[in-house]
Write a protein that holds these residues in place. Structure first.
Motif, PDB file in Angstrom:
ATOM      1  N   VAL A   1       0.859  -1.192   0.000  1.00 37.58           N
ATOM      2  CA  VAL A   1       0.000   0.000   0.000  1.00 37.58           C
ATOM      3  C   VAL A   1       0.889   1.234   0.000  1.00 37.58           C
ATOM      4  O   VAL A   1       2.023   1.195   0.459  1.00 37.58           O
ATOM      5  CB  VAL A   1      -0.954   0.054   1.221  1.00 37.58           C
ATOM      6  N   ASN A   2       0.361   2.321  -0.524  1.00 36.91           N
ATOM      7  CA  ASN A   2       1.110   3.569  -0.445  1.00 36.91           C
ATOM      8  C   ASN A   2       0.759   4.291   0.862  1.00 36.91           C
ATOM      9  O   ASN A   2      -0.125   3.856   1.608  1.00 36.91           O
ATOM     10  CB  ASN A   2       0.871   4.444  -1.680  1.00 36.91           C
ATOM     11  N   PHE A   3       1.458   5.363   1.152  1.00 36.73           N
ATOM     12  CA  PHE A   3       1.259   6.060   2.420  1.00 36.73           C
ATOM     13  C   PHE A   3      -0.156   6.616   2.542  1.00 36.73           C
ATOM     14  O   PHE A   3      -0.754   6.592   3.617  1.00 36.73           O
ATOM     15  CB  PHE A   3       2.289   7.182   2.593  1.00 36.73           C
ATOM     16  N   PHE A   4      -0.719   7.090   1.451  1.00 35.19           N
ATOM     17  CA  PHE A   4      -2.084   7.626   1.487  1.00 35.19           C
ATOM     18  C   PHE A   4      -3.075   6.529   1.851  1.00 35.19           C
ATOM     19  O   PHE A   4      -3.952   6.710   2.699  1.00 35.19           O
ATOM     20  CB  PHE A   4      -2.422   8.273   0.144  1.00 35.19           C
ATOM     21  N   GLU A   5      -2.924   5.357   1.223  1.00 36.07           N
ATOM     22  CA  GLU A   5      -3.804   4.239   1.546  1.00 36.07           C
ATOM     23  C   GLU A   5      -3.619   3.783   2.992  1.00 36.07           C
ATOM     24  O   GLU A   5      -4.590   3.484   3.692  1.00 36.07           O
ATOM     25  CB  GLU A   5      -3.546   3.075   0.583  1.00 36.07           C
ATOM     26  N   TYR A   6      -2.381   3.756   3.437  1.00 36.31           N
ATOM     27  CA  TYR A   6      -2.107   3.394   4.832  1.00 36.31           C
ATOM     28  C   TYR A   6      -2.768   4.405   5.777  1.00 36.31           C
ATOM     29  O   TYR A   6      -3.323   4.023   6.802  1.00 36.31           O
ATOM     30  CB  TYR A   6      -0.600   3.327   5.096  1.00 36.31           C
ATOM     31  N   SER A   7      -2.711   5.685   5.418  1.00 40.71           N
ATOM     32  CA  SER A   7      -3.336   6.725   6.248  1.00 40.71           C
ATOM     33  C   SER A   7      -4.839   6.493   6.360  1.00 40.71           C
ATOM     34  O   SER A   7      -5.433   6.703   7.426  1.00 40.71           O
ATOM     35  CB  SER A   7      -3.069   8.118   5.665  1.00 40.71           C
ATOM     36  N   ILE A   8      -5.457   6.061   5.283  1.00 41.90           N
ATOM     37  CA  ILE A   8      -6.894   5.756   5.295  1.00 41.90           C
ATOM     38  C   ILE A   8      -7.162   4.563   6.209  1.00 41.90           C
ATOM     39  O   ILE A   8      -8.041   4.616   7.082  1.00 41.90           O
ATOM     40  CB  ILE A   8      -7.404   5.483   3.867  1.00 41.90           C
TER      41      ILE A   8
END
Length: 169
Positions: A42-49
């Motif tokens: 996952v990318n950081f944005f997806e991880y943040s979600i």
């Protein structure tokens, strides 16, 4: 064109600080993103979600609020949630409330919970390696204070994303 003599140019020390800040703002997120992609897919944005959903009551957040929490636009959130839905990690559902006829919520599934729990240790290790292991405890406090102050100037609406602050207690 404005008169350049009225510009409050940066001092040499301010220029050094500005260059350091800009360098951190571009390199640290890229390093975190690369680690998450490599280790968790996952990318950081997806991880943040995923992280925001994992911390929410009932693991559910209204899509508009999720955009705030993950620092993204509604369109970017929608696309990212679609990708997370394909993995079976997030589900969307519509809710009607007394104040709104229809709003869409995102909910972290059990598989999504497992994914964020699996990703978190390596993510924290990388954050520690890149930031906290190279700072003293006093510097960590200074970083928190400076980061909060800069955020409150640039985006005061993001205050809630920081969670409780020492002055709140």
């Amino acid at each position: 064109m404005s008169d350049s003599t009225s510009v409050p140019w940066l001092s040499d020390e301010e220029t050094r600080a500005w260059k350091a800040l800009i360098s951190v703002l571009t390199t640290v997120p890229a390093a975190i993103d690369a680690q998450l992609k490599r280790d968790s897919g996952v990318n950081f944005f997806e991880y943040s979600i995923l992280s925001a959903l994992s911390q929410a009551p009932d693991r559910s957040v209204r899509m508009g609020a999720l955009a705030h929490l993950a620092a993204g636009t509604p369109s970017r959130i929608s696309h990212a949630v679609s990708r997370l839905e394909k993995h079976g990690w997030v589900e969307r559902h519509s809710v009607e409330t007394a104040t709104e006829s229809r709003c869409v919520w995102a909910t972290l599934t059990d598989a999504g919970w497992d994914a964020v729990v699996a990703a978190a240790p390596d993510h924290v290790r990388e954050a520690r390696r890149l930031v906290f292991d190279v700072l003293t405890p006093d510097q960590v406090g200074q970083l928190a204070a400076i980061g909060t102050q800069l955020l409150m100037t640039a985006a005061p609406h993001m205050r809630a994303c920081l969670g409780p602050q020492p002055e709140d207690t």
